[in-house]
Scaffold this motif. Structure first.
Motif, PDB file in Angstrom:
ATOM      1  N   ALA A 108       0.966  -1.160  -0.345  1.00 32.99           N
ATOM      2  CA  ALA A 108       0.224  -0.133   0.188  1.00 32.99           C
ATOM      3  C   ALA A 108       1.071   1.035  -0.346  1.00 32.99           C
ATOM      4  O   ALA A 108       0.643   2.336  -0.665  1.00 32.99           O
ATOM      5  N   THR A 109       1.644   0.769   0.263  1.00 31.27           N
ATOM      6  CA  THR A 109       3.024   2.303   0.723  1.00 31.27           C
ATOM      7  C   THR A 109       3.565   2.643  -1.131  1.00 31.27           C
ATOM      8  O   THR A 109       3.927   3.765  -0.743  1.00 31.27           O
ATOM      9  N   MET A 110       3.951   1.657  -1.174  1.00 36.56           N
ATOM     10  CA  MET A 110       4.250   1.797  -2.582  1.00 36.56           C
ATOM     11  C   MET A 110       3.806   2.426  -3.490  1.00 36.56           C
ATOM     12  O   MET A 110       3.987   2.475  -4.529  1.00 36.56           O
ATOM     13  N   LYS A 111       2.368   2.579  -3.454  1.00 39.38           N
ATOM     14  CA  LYS A 111       1.323   2.653  -4.722  1.00 39.38           C
ATOM     15  C   LYS A 111       0.376   4.523  -4.156  1.00 39.38           C
ATOM     16  O   LYS A 111      -0.132   4.728  -4.156  1.00 39.38           O
ATOM     17  N   LYS A 112       1.464   5.607  -3.631  1.00 38.75           N
ATOM     18  CA  LYS A 112       1.169   6.729  -2.929  1.00 38.75           C
ATOM     19  C   LYS A 112       0.867   7.072  -4.249  1.00 38.75           C
ATOM     20  O   LYS A 112       1.307   6.917  -4.843  1.00 38.75           O
ATOM     21  N   PRO A 113      -0.518   8.520  -3.812  1.00 39.28           N
ATOM     22  CA  PRO A 113      -0.801   9.138  -4.213  1.00 39.28           C
ATOM     23  C   PRO A 113       0.133   9.752  -4.938  1.00 39.28           C
ATOM     24  O   PRO A 113       0.975  10.235  -3.364  1.00 39.28           O
ATOM     25  N   LYS A 114       0.658  10.936  -6.685  1.00 41.42           N
ATOM     26  CA  LYS A 114       0.958  12.014  -6.457  1.00 41.42           C
ATOM     27  C   LYS A 114       0.617  12.976  -5.574  1.00 41.42           C
ATOM     28  O   LYS A 114      -0.351  13.422  -5.195  1.00 41.42           O
ATOM     29  N   SER A 115       1.867  13.597  -5.092  1.00 42.76           N
ATOM     30  CA  SER A 115       1.186  14.603  -4.352  1.00 42.76           C
ATOM     31  C   SER A 115       0.770  15.801  -5.094  1.00 42.76           C
ATOM     32  O   SER A 115       1.118  16.037  -6.724  1.00 42.76           O
TER      33      SER A 115
END
Length: 155
Positions: A108-115
């Protein structure tokens, strides 16, 4: 064991590790802990999430990978069964549930949304093909420089 009884048993086993939820999907069920998918239930078997860190721990314990029939042959997914004794109590399930939850959280942390900053730097998406003006190519025979025309005379 009936599917409903099996799912109820899993809820009991996994309750100490977070909020347990199941949802029907693809002929089986998804298993969630605190809103993150950590396992799948298929054909009366539990398969827990693995990754590069936890895969070998499951393999050494003799846990079998979830495999489904793909278009080009059997496809293995990053889910494995748990040892038989893990199904006996929450204490026996504890390390396996922890490994699965940690693997799911890493994914899940690898798929962080773009800032917002990265979104503003991203290239704009192409216009829809439905809008003719956005997809027309300039005609090489026409001038692209605006031509100043003489004012119209009133008649």
């Amino acid at each position: 064991m009936r599917a409903d009884d099996f799912i109820a048993h899993l809820h009991e086993l996994l309750d100490p590790f977070g909020h347990v939820a199941t949802r029907a999907m693809f002929g089986g069920h998804g298993l969630y802990l605190d809103g993150i998918i950590v396992g799948i239930i298929d054909d009366g078997r539990l398969y827990l999430k693995t990754d590069a860190i936890s895969e070998s721990l499951f393999a050494v314990a003799g846990c079998v990978a979830f495999v489904y029939p793909g278009k080009n042959g059997p496809m293995a997914m990053s889910y494995r069964t748990v040892p038989d004794e893990a199904m006996d109590s929450s204490d026996a399930m504890a390390p396996w549930a922890r490994f699965a939850k940690e693997a799911a959280m890493r994914k899940a942390t690898m798929k962080k949304p773009k800032s917002p900053e990265k979104r503003s730097q991203a290239k704009p998406k192409p216009k829809s093909l439905k809008s003719g003006a956005a997809t027309k190519k300039p005609d090489a025979t026409k001038s692209t420089v605006p031509v100043k025309r003489a004012p119209r005379q009133k008649t």
